[in-house]
Design a protein around this motif. Structure first.
Motif, mmCIF file in Angstrom:
data_model
loop_
_atom_site.group_PDB
_atom_site.id
_atom_site.type_symbol
_atom_site.label_atom_id
_atom_site.label_comp_id
_atom_site.label_asym_id
_atom_site.label_seq_id
_atom_site.Cartn_x
_atom_site.Cartn_y
_atom_site.Cartn_z
ATOM 1 N N GLN A 105 -3.063 27.834 12.727
ATOM 2 C CA GLN A 105 -1.976 28.058 11.802
ATOM 3 C C GLN A 105 -2.739 28.623 10.482
ATOM 4 O OE1 GLN A 105 0.060 24.397 11.151
ATOM 5 N NE2 GLN A 105 1.684 25.103 12.503
ATOM 6 N N LEU A 106 -4.063 28.199 10.223
ATOM 7 C CA LEU A 106 -4.711 28.632 8.989
ATOM 8 C C LEU A 106 -5.474 29.780 9.387
ATOM 9 C CD1 LEU A 106 -6.032 25.206 7.957
ATOM 10 C CD2 LEU A 106 -4.778 26.574 6.440
ATOM 11 N N VAL B 83 -8.800 36.410 4.682
ATOM 12 C CA VAL B 83 -7.566 36.158 4.099
ATOM 13 C C VAL B 83 -7.406 36.877 2.736
ATOM 14 C CG1 VAL B 83 -5.836 34.558 3.110
ATOM 15 C CG2 VAL B 83 -6.862 33.979 5.257
ATOM 16 N N ARG C 97 2.772 34.287 3.595
ATOM 17 C CA ARG C 97 2.043 33.021 4.350
ATOM 18 C C ARG C 97 0.554 33.221 3.987
ATOM 19 N NH1 ARG C 97 4.165 34.792 10.055
ATOM 20 N NH2 ARG C 97 4.425 36.845 8.953
ATOM 21 N N LEU D 158 -1.899 30.176 2.924
ATOM 22 C CA LEU D 158 -3.169 30.086 3.558
ATOM 23 C C LEU D 158 -4.464 29.978 2.656
ATOM 24 C CD1 LEU D 158 -3.014 32.113 6.691
ATOM 25 C CD2 LEU D 158 -2.398 29.794 6.489
ATOM 26 N N GLU E 210 -4.825 26.850 0.698
ATOM 27 C CA GLU E 210 -5.466 25.627 1.479
ATOM 28 C C GLU E 210 -6.893 26.088 1.907
ATOM 29 O OE1 GLU E 210 -4.184 22.406 1.698
ATOM 30 O OE2 GLU E 210 -2.431 23.800 1.704
ATOM 31 N N CYS F 48 -2.395 18.659 3.872
ATOM 32 C CA CYS F 48 -2.147 19.829 3.161
ATOM 33 C C CYS F 48 -1.034 19.856 2.235
ATOM 34 C CB CYS F 48 -1.664 20.825 4.223
ATOM 35 S SG CYS F 48 -3.200 21.365 5.532
ATOM 36 N N HIS G 61 2.187 26.056 5.669
ATOM 37 C CA HIS G 61 1.800 27.394 6.146
ATOM 38 C C HIS G 61 2.066 27.480 7.554
ATOM 39 C CE1 HIS G 61 -1.709 24.858 7.584
ATOM 40 N NE2 HIS G 61 -1.461 24.377 6.336
ATOM 41 N N GLU H 299 1.004 30.348 10.121
ATOM 42 C CA GLU H 299 0.356 31.768 10.344
ATOM 43 C C GLU H 299 0.929 31.943 11.985
ATOM 44 O OE1 GLU H 299 -2.538 34.267 9.816
ATOM 45 O OE2 GLU H 299 -0.756 34.799 8.803
#
Lengths: 142, 142
Positions: free
Chosen positions: A56-57, A92, B98, B102, B105, B133, B137, B139
């Motif tokens: 997810q990250l 990112v 999104r 990220l 985080e 978190c 998020h 992804e």
DNA sequence: CTTGAACCTCTAGCGGCTAGAGGATGTATC
DNA sequence: GATACATCCTCTAGCCGCTAGAGGTTCAAG
């Protein structure tokens, strides 16, 4: 003892994906029932959660492999893990920068389209001629 | 008359990719020399530039197919092209949102890692436990 | 006429899954 | 114990958008 379906629900990972992770060696081979069905324990649930969360990250499966490895050895110095995370952060940020340029361009396209015929549609015109773009933008491998 | 290599250089598209576009019907079959080599004209150069530029703006090959089709028919109303561009804009904006989550985080992870042993590495800890978190998020399919 | 860069076709692979066929197992209910 | 049926199993193939490589042919310059 958890079935693959339970694991799937608890982590939000599809059953097929769990089997795929096993196949590529990201998840260990679990125990089996006499009939051959997979049964998992909590350690494996934790591992899958870790994988899922890392995905997810935005970490690649290769990066996750490294991170899992580091996680399995609590006495190693952790700057490797830190480096992986920093690399990911950098990626990112690069992707965000590119998307920003794209957004600008797309907004301009959409905004200028007056709703006539495709012959003089601004959207198509911009696509035809890059030189009309105000910003540089290089997506493709994103 | 342009060779595929020239086309490649002029548009920044790899030779293999051009052949691939032909194979999937995005580029027309070009003329050939007696020996069987591809030769292109300027219309085809324009078409490839259009494709290339659209790809840079993140359009899928399917979307590009539609856009090319619209571009080939100048008398149709252009709201379809506009709709495609709007859809794309929306996607870009979603992806940016999104990525923003990220980034937050990841920044937090990296920032809090103090450089000790992996056993108490913040990076790994965060990956282990999603509840730490601060933001949502999702992804994965980005 | 020879060199060698650029071309040709074909197949397979990348990442990260996802879908479906066709069949076996496990569990709840009667 | 029988039955129903959800869930499980393996295996193969496909998705997107290319990319790489093998092994061979053609073209243009000198």
């Amino acid at each position: 003892m958890l079935t693959i379906g339970t694991l799937s629900k608890k982590t939000g990972t599809k059953v097929q994906t769990i089997r795929y992770y096993e196949q590529i060696g990201l998840m260990p081979e679990p125990g089996r029932t006499e009939g051959g069905q997979r049964r998992y324990d909590n350690a494996q649930l934790d591992r899958l959660s870790f994988i899922r969360h890392s995905r997810q990250l935005g970490f690649s499966l290769d990066a996750i492999r490294e991170l899992l490895d580091l996680s399995d050895h609590p006495n190693r110095p952790c700057n490797e893990a830190d480096a992986i995370a920093r690399r990911q952060l950098k990626q990112v940020e690069q992707r965000m920068a590119r998307l920003k340029a794209l957004r600008t361009e797309l907004k301009r396209m959409v905004h200028e389209c007056s709703g006539g015929r495709t012959g003089d549609c601004k959207v198509l015109e911009v696509l035809r001629d890059h030189s009309e773009c105000l910003t540089e933008h290089e997506e493709i491998g994103a």
